[in-house]
Design an enzyme around this catalytic site. Structure first.
Site, PDB file in Angstrom:
ATOM      1  N   GLU A 114     -11.209  -4.616  16.981  1.00 45.67           N
ATOM      2  CA  GLU A 114     -10.297  -5.218  16.001  1.00 45.67           C
ATOM      3  C   GLU A 114     -10.258  -6.743  16.069  1.00 45.67           C
ATOM      4  OE1 GLU A 114      -8.732  -0.985  16.366  1.00 45.67           O
ATOM      5  OE2 GLU A 114      -9.687  -2.470  17.668  1.00 45.67           O
ATOM      6  N   GLU A 147      -8.807   5.178  18.828  1.00 43.54           N
ATOM      7  CA  GLU A 147      -7.383   5.333  19.115  1.00 43.54           C
ATOM      8  C   GLU A 147      -6.910   6.765  18.895  1.00 43.54           C
ATOM      9  OE1 GLU A 147      -4.864   1.405  18.415  1.00 43.54           O
ATOM     10  OE2 GLU A 147      -6.171   1.810  16.714  1.00 43.54           O
TER      11      GLU A 147
END
Length: 259
Positions: A133, A113
């Site tokens: 995730e 990210e």
């Protein structure tokens, strides 16, 4: 929480940020706060035109969040961490100059990210990238669902996020997740070479151009086109506009003042 581990070195007009939180350069509350504060300071430094971010060591760019932080299942901790993640990576996205991620190893979760928050990504050939995730009952909360889909399209974003697919550098290049793949150990050199090219452009013009390009994510072209013309005219209030045009006409290198 660990101590802030963002190493900063300024070389000419380029700031080099190194994530240095061994063994996997994970993110914590303190390191995220340090990233945001560092980018804020660099925005105020008119001599910095570009920013390169990389990871310490040969194995990891960044493995993302330190999952020990979430082991208790405390929603208050989750709220705090999601906010500092968002604040840090949005600050990076909004850096007024050019940001380049030199992906020197595994970029997982929040490690990918932070690269997605940059303008350009250069990966080493052995690097691997994922947003895993959901494998641990979480989701990418620092721009991952939005920035990845914008870069590679909804299909590949769903493969990576919903199916947990991990990509090697060559596939990442193929789908547009990264802009360049280089040999092992060469990502920082390649990123620095590109960052140094930025110094040839007017930093005032670069800031305006970046703003316009990124507007395409949030508003239709019909709204962005008038703004493009408006910002073009506004450049004539800058010293760099006059310097750039006259340097070209006089066949000399421009001396930018970022103002």
């Amino acid at each position: 929480m660990s101590n802030p581990s963002i190493d900063l070195v300024i070389e000419g007009n380029v700031a080099v940020l190194t994530m240095n939180n061994p063994p996997a350069n994970t993110w914590t509350h303190d390191t995220l706060t340090a990233l945001k504060d560092t980018v804020t300071e660099l925005n105020a430094n008119k001599n910095v035109y570009a920013l390169v971010i990389t990871g310490q060591g040969e194995k990891f760019f960044s493995a993302g969040a330190d999952l020990n932080v979430f082991a208790s299942g405390d929603k208050g901790v989750a709220a705090t961490m999601s906010k500092v993640f968002g604040d840090a990576f949005e600050a990076l996205t909004n850096f007024r100059g050019v940001s380049i991620a030199a992906i020197n190893g595994y970029a997982m979760g929040g490690g990918l990210e932070v690269a997605l928050a940059c303008d350009i990504r250069i990966a080493e050939q052995q690097a691997q990238m994922a947003l895993p995730e959901a494998k641990v009952g979480l989701l990418p909360c620092a721009g991952g669902t939005q920035n990845l889909a914008w870069l590679v399209g909804e299909g590949w974003a769903k493969r990576m996020i919903l199916c947990g697919e991990r990509l090697k550098a060559d596939k990442a290049l193929e789908i547009g997740l990264v802009e360049e793949v280089v040999a092992q150990g060469e990502s920082l050199n390649a990123a620095m070479a590109l960052a140094n090219q930025v110094a040839e452009q007017s930093p005032v013009a670069v800031t305006a151009c970046k703003k316009l390009i990124q507007k395409g994510r949030t508003q239709p072209m019909a709204h962005a086109l008038p703004l493009e013309r408006e910002l073009f005219v506004q450049l004539f209030d800058s010293k760099d506009q006059r310097e750039g045009v006259n340097a070209f006409l006089e066949k000399r290198k421009a001396n930018w003042v970022n103002g």
